[in-house]
Design a protein around this motif. Structure first.
Motif, short mmCIF file in Angstrom:
data_model
loop_
_atom_site.label_atom_id
_atom_site.label_comp_id
_atom_site.label_asym_id
_atom_site.label_seq_id
_atom_site.Cartn_x
_atom_site.Cartn_y
_atom_site.Cartn_z
N GLU A 273 10.72 -3.28 -7.66
CA GLU A 273 10.44 -3.38 -9.09
C GLU A 273 10.53 -1.99 -9.72
OE1 GLU A 273 9.74 -5.95 -11.12
OE2 GLU A 273 9.50 -7.56 -9.66
N THR A 274 11.15 -1.89 -10.86
CA THR A 274 11.25 -0.59 -11.54
C THR A 274 10.07 -0.31 -12.46
OG1 THR A 274 12.58 -1.57 -13.30
CG2 THR A 274 13.77 -0.58 -11.45
N ASP A 275 9.35 -1.36 -12.83
CA ASP A 275 8.23 -1.17 -13.75
C ASP A 275 6.85 -1.36 -13.10
OD1 ASP A 275 8.61 -3.88 -13.45
OD2 ASP A 275 8.30 -4.36 -15.55
N LYS A 276 6.82 -1.60 -11.79
CA LYS A 276 5.56 -1.76 -11.06
C LYS A 276 5.63 -0.92 -9.79
CE LYS A 276 4.82 -6.61 -12.30
NZ LYS A 276 4.68 -7.94 -11.71
N ASP A 277 4.78 0.08 -9.69
CA ASP A 277 4.75 0.89 -8.48
C ASP A 277 4.39 0.04 -7.26
OD1 ASP A 277 5.40 3.17 -9.88
OD2 ASP A 277 3.33 3.87 -10.05
N ASP A 278 5.05 0.32 -6.16
CA ASP A 278 4.72 -0.30 -4.87
C ASP A 278 4.90 -1.82 -4.84
OD1 ASP A 278 3.95 2.31 -4.03
OD2 ASP A 278 1.99 1.99 -4.94
N THR A 279 5.75 -2.35 -5.70
CA THR A 279 5.99 -3.79 -5.74
C THR A 279 7.44 -4.08 -5.37
OG1 THR A 279 4.30 -4.09 -7.42
CG2 THR A 279 5.88 -5.87 -7.17
N PHE B 266 6.26 0.03 6.02
CA PHE B 266 6.62 -1.31 5.54
C PHE B 266 8.13 -1.46 5.48
CE2 PHE B 266 8.16 -3.51 1.72
CZ PHE B 266 7.82 -4.82 2.03
N LEU B 267 8.81 -0.48 4.91
CA LEU B 267 10.27 -0.56 4.76
C LEU B 267 10.97 -0.61 6.12
CD1 LEU B 267 10.78 1.83 1.73
CD2 LEU B 267 11.05 -0.67 1.78
N THR C 134 0.86 -1.18 0.00
CA THR C 134 0.00 0.00 0.00
C THR C 134 0.90 1.23 0.00
OG1 THR C 134 -1.65 -1.20 1.28
CG2 THR C 134 -1.81 1.21 1.27
N SER C 135 0.74 2.09 -1.00
CA SER C 135 1.66 3.23 -1.16
C SER C 135 1.70 4.13 0.07
CB SER C 135 1.33 4.03 -2.41
OG SER C 135 0.00 4.49 -2.37
N GLU C 136 0.58 4.31 0.74
CA GLU C 136 0.54 5.17 1.92
C GLU C 136 1.31 4.58 3.10
OE1 GLU C 136 -2.54 5.80 -0.87
OE2 GLU C 136 -2.44 4.07 0.47
N ALA D 101 2.36 -8.30 8.17
CA ALA D 101 2.46 -8.07 6.73
C ALA D 101 1.13 -7.72 6.07
CB ALA D 101 3.11 -9.25 6.03
N PRO D 102 0.01 -8.39 6.41
CA PRO D 102 -1.25 -8.06 5.74
C PRO D 102 -1.64 -6.58 5.85
CG PRO D 102 -1.47 -10.13 6.90
CD PRO D 102 -0.15 -9.53 7.30
N LYS D 103 -1.20 -5.93 6.89
CA LYS D 103 -1.47 -4.50 7.07
C LYS D 103 -0.89 -3.68 5.92
CE LYS D 103 -0.11 -0.72 10.14
NZ LYS D 103 0.57 -0.38 11.39
N TYR D 104 0.25 -4.12 5.38
CA TYR D 104 0.97 -3.36 4.37
C TYR D 104 0.65 -3.77 2.93
CZ TYR D 104 3.82 -2.53 8.52
OH TYR D 104 4.25 -2.21 9.78
N LEU D 105 0.08 -4.95 2.75
CA LEU D 105 -0.06 -5.52 1.41
C LEU D 105 -1.43 -5.28 0.80
CD1 LEU D 105 1.78 -8.92 1.98
CD2 LEU D 105 2.74 -6.73 1.24
N THR D 106 -1.44 -5.03 -0.51
CA THR D 106 -2.70 -4.84 -1.25
C THR D 106 -3.17 -6.13 -1.91
OG1 THR D 106 -1.53 -4.18 -3.26
CG2 THR D 106 -2.17 -2.42 -1.73
#
Length: 98
Positions: free
Chosen positions: A43-49, A18-19, A11-13, A78-83
């Motif tokens: 990932e450079t081609d997928k945001d937030d991945t 997460f980091l 999740t971008s927010e 982890a589920p808190k951070y993942l979409t």
């Protein structure tokens, strides 16, 4: 050698949080006896991945890691951070020296 790829869509927010949480996991995992390498790549081609690339000496090291306190603590939050659900692939490999 066991190689694990764990893809995480964050999740971008909550990316900064997460980091910080995953940093603790990485440091503790690298200190484990059977760990060869433990890296988080963005990932450079997928945001937030992100992709966790792990290398372990053998299956016993993977089992010990999965049972460790630091791994279990990260899995619980982890589920808190993942979409999306965590996508995990495990491979058996060996180093090829040229």
């Amino acid at each position: 050698m066991i190689i694990i790829h764990a893809e995480m869509n964050v999740t971008s927010e909550l990316e900064a949080e997460f980091l910080e949480a995953v940093k603790e996991l990485i440091e503790a995992s690298r200190a484990e006896a059977g760990n060869v390498s433990y890296k988080l790549l963005k990932e450079t081609d997928k945001d937030d991945t992100y992709l966790m690339v792990e290398q372990w000496k053998d299956q016993e090291a993977v089992v010990a890691h999965n049972a460790s306190t630091h791994f279990q603590a990260f899995v619980a939050k982890a589920p808190k951070y993942l979409t999306a659900p965590l996508q995990v692939q495990a491979f058996s490999g060996q180093l090829i020296n040229k």
